[in-house]
Design an enzyme around this catalytic site. Structure first.
Site, PDB file in Angstrom:
ATOM      1  N   SER A  71       0.833  -1.191   0.000  1.00 35.78           N
ATOM      2  CA  SER A  71       0.000   0.000   0.000  1.00 35.78           C
ATOM      3  C   SER A  71       0.873   1.249   0.000  1.00 35.78           C
ATOM      4  O   SER A  71       2.104   1.164   0.052  1.00 35.78           O
ATOM      5  CB  SER A  71      -0.913   0.012   1.230  1.00 35.78           C
ATOM      6  OG  SER A  71      -0.160   0.407   2.365  1.00 35.78           O
ATOM      7  N   LYS A  72       0.222   2.387  -0.053  1.00 30.29           N
ATOM      8  CA  LYS A  72       0.925   3.680  -0.074  1.00 30.29           C
ATOM      9  C   LYS A  72       1.921   3.787   1.069  1.00 30.29           C
ATOM     10  O   LYS A  72       2.972   4.390   0.936  1.00 30.29           O
ATOM     11  CB  LYS A  72      -0.100   4.818   0.041  1.00 30.29           C
ATOM     12  CG  LYS A  72      -0.835   5.107  -1.243  1.00 30.29           C
ATOM     13  CD  LYS A  72      -0.931   6.619  -1.464  1.00 30.29           C
ATOM     14  CE  LYS A  72      -1.105   6.953  -2.935  1.00 30.29           C
ATOM     15  NZ  LYS A  72      -2.247   6.269  -3.547  1.00 30.29           N
ATOM     16  N   ARG A  73       1.569   3.193   2.197  1.00 31.95           N
ATOM     17  CA  ARG A  73       2.431   3.310   3.377  1.00 31.95           C
ATOM     18  C   ARG A  73       3.783   2.603   3.183  1.00 31.95           C
ATOM     19  O   ARG A  73       4.714   2.840   3.940  1.00 31.95           O
ATOM     20  CB  ARG A  73       1.723   2.770   4.619  1.00 31.95           C
ATOM     21  CG  ARG A  73       1.030   3.888   5.415  1.00 31.95           C
ATOM     22  CD  ARG A  73       0.229   3.314   6.551  1.00 31.95           C
ATOM     23  NE  ARG A  73      -0.841   2.472   6.031  1.00 31.95           N
ATOM     24  CZ  ARG A  73      -1.217   1.333   6.557  1.00 31.95           C
ATOM     25  NH1 ARG A  73      -0.622   0.872   7.620  1.00 31.95           N
ATOM     26  NH2 ARG A  73      -2.219   0.641   6.026  1.00 31.95           N
ATOM     27  N   GLY A  88       5.746   3.176   0.966  1.00 26.21           N
ATOM     28  CA  GLY A  88       6.715   4.118   0.381  1.00 26.21           C
ATOM     29  C   GLY A  88       6.531   4.334  -1.103  1.00 26.21           C
ATOM     30  O   GLY A  88       6.326   5.444  -1.537  1.00 26.21           O
TER      31      GLY A  88
END
Ligand code: GLU
Length: 481
Positions: free
Chosen positions: A248-250, A252
């Protein structure tokens, strides 16, 4: 053999979409088929032309060429509506007048009773009078496709083998057109338009992420209801992060842009994405080109299990690609990055013109190439060749140590103006060492400290030769003295 990538232009090219593109492309190239694109831009609020441009540009950059102009889904809305009308006419679809409030109430009751949310098919068999009454109330209607609970949907998946879904697990009759006045057909929805478009494009194989498996079950019912031949399906494993959860976006980086900005090459990223779920046959290296992978690609070697994202492997592949680059290729890639820093080989270090800027820059690339992991490393490692570095603690200590000063002074005395050959430079080192009465190692270490401001760095002699023509070597040695 016709496959397609059907990206929604609601964001930049996502790594998951790019990986799906890679598998479609490899399969098409292996089979001598067509790789087609369809831009699924029916979500008017979230779709943006700049995202379409980004997706096409990203695919091109990766080397995933396609075989015809992309189909634009929003231009096909009349066909989508005609298909819905066909389903209404054949009785496979109907209008549902249930209001949002009623549907919310239904879902809350299901949740309270610990049941999975599903539409309870309440408007499936309205009488003409009931319908008229809702219309008279001014209610708008969605259009739903009938999904019988006792339906059994099966297909033979190229990755996952025999698949079987029960109609009762598909959430009840499915909305295929958004709410609209009862004499109209509202905006057609995903499952319907995908089937209509895939059939119209004569897609033979649908290759996409396994998050679409439930959609496939629904879509197979639609193919049957529309009297269209269903394609073969292949559901590829999801990309997972280190912890085993969906990337996911988290984590990076999720967009191909991000990888590119961090200095990953198209070759390494395409190679790596292929390995995310596919393993090369025995005897084939993990470092390969897309064309090499295409010559052996098949779905038997695609894993069912999710594919964990492994930065070490991507970094390794990227460094392999960069080490294979010629100085000319590297220069073409690094020069734009250097320009952003305000660095120009034509003016060289400290703004003093290098006599032969292209040769100078090519020699710098040849020097740095073998130690690059990403192109971004080619900024940091080139920095001391364009900017005079500060002297770090270790360098200062070295310069203050015994013998450093006389050794550098002896070298500076003998240092000519202009370029030097490696042989001449070696000769000067020998003379300086003899004159100062120090060990060669003392001079070498001190020279490195003086030129690079650090005891670490690339090959010392080449570094010196690169800093020599502009007078920068002299300036740095003087400074350190
Ligand atoms: N537009 C859909 C997506 O991006 C396409 C899925 C499919 O391949 O059918 O997820």
């Amino acid at each position: 053999m016709r496959v397609r990538l059907a990206p929604s232009p609601t964001g930049t090219l996502h790594i998951g979409t790019a990986r799906t593109a890679v598998f479609n492309w490899l399969f098409a190239r292996r089979q001598g088929g067509q790789f087609l694109l369809r831009i699924e831009d029916t979500d008017k609020e979230r779709s943006k032309p700049e995202y379409t441009a980004n997706i096409l540009e990203g695919l091109q950059w990766l080397g995933l060429n396609w075989d015809a102009d992309p189909v634009i889904q929003s231009e096909r809305i009349a066909e989508h509506r005609a298909a819905i009308q066909q389903l209404l006419d054949s009785g496979r679809a109907y209008r549902c007048y249930a209001s949002e409030a009623e549907l919310t109430e239904m879902r809350e009751r299901q949740a309270a009773e610990n049941r999975a949310p599903r539409y309870d098919n309440r408007h499936r068999d309205l009488t003409a009078e009931q319908e008229q009454a809702y219309i008279a109330e001014g209610r708008e209607a969605t259009i739903r496709f009938r999904i019988n609970d006792d339906a059994v949907i099966t297909w033979s998946d190229l990755v996952r083998g025999e698949m079987r879904w029960a109609g009762s697990d598909l959430g009840g009759d499915m909305v295929i057109a958004r709410r609209a006045p009862a004499d109209q057909i509202g905006d057609p929805l995903y499952n319907l338009v995908v089937v209509v478009d895939d059939a119209a494009m004569a897609i033979s194989h649908v290759i996409r992420g396994e998050d679409h498996i439930a959609n496939t079950a629904k879509q197979l019912l639609l193919y049957e209801a529309l009297g269209a031949a269903a394609p073969v399906f292949a559901h590829t494993p999801l990309i997972l992060n280190k912890e085993g959860r969906k990337l996911s976006k988290r984590d990076g980086v999720t967009s191909v842009n991000d990888f590119r900005a961090q200095g990953y090459t198209a070759e390494a990223l395409a190679n790596y994405m292929t390995l995310l779920g596919w393993s090369p046959p025995e005897g084939m290296d993990e470092r390969f080109s897309l064309a090499e992978a295409a010559s052996v690609f098949d779905f038997d070697r695609v894993n069912k299990a999710g594919a964990r994202f492994d930065w070490d492997k991507l970094n390794w592949l990227n460094s392999q690609v960069l080490h294979e680059r010629s100085p000319e290729q590297l220069l073409a890639e690094l020069q734009p990055l250097w320009a952003v820093q305000g660095w120009d080989p034509a003016t060289g270090p400290s703004g003093v013109s290098a006599a032969t800027p292209t040769n100078w820059a090519l020699e710098l690339c040849a020097l740095l190439g073998p130690s690059l992991t990403t192109l971004a490393d080619g900024i940091e490692q080139a920095r001391p060749f364009f900017e005079r570095p500060e002297l770090n603690e270790a360098a200062l200590q070295q310069l203050a140590s015994e013998g450093a000063r006389p050794a550098l002074a002896a070298l500076l005395e003998r240092l000519p103006e202009g370029a030097l050959t490696a042989e001449a430079a070696q000769g000067l080192l020998g003379e300086a060492v003899a004159a100062a009465g120090v060990k060669k190692g003392v001079l070498m270490k001190s020279l490195r400290a003086a030129l690079l401001g650090s005891l670490q760095g690339p090959d010392l002699l080449t570094t010196w030769l690169l800093l020599q023509p502009s007078g920068e070597a002299r300036a740095r040695i003087s400074r350190s003295l």
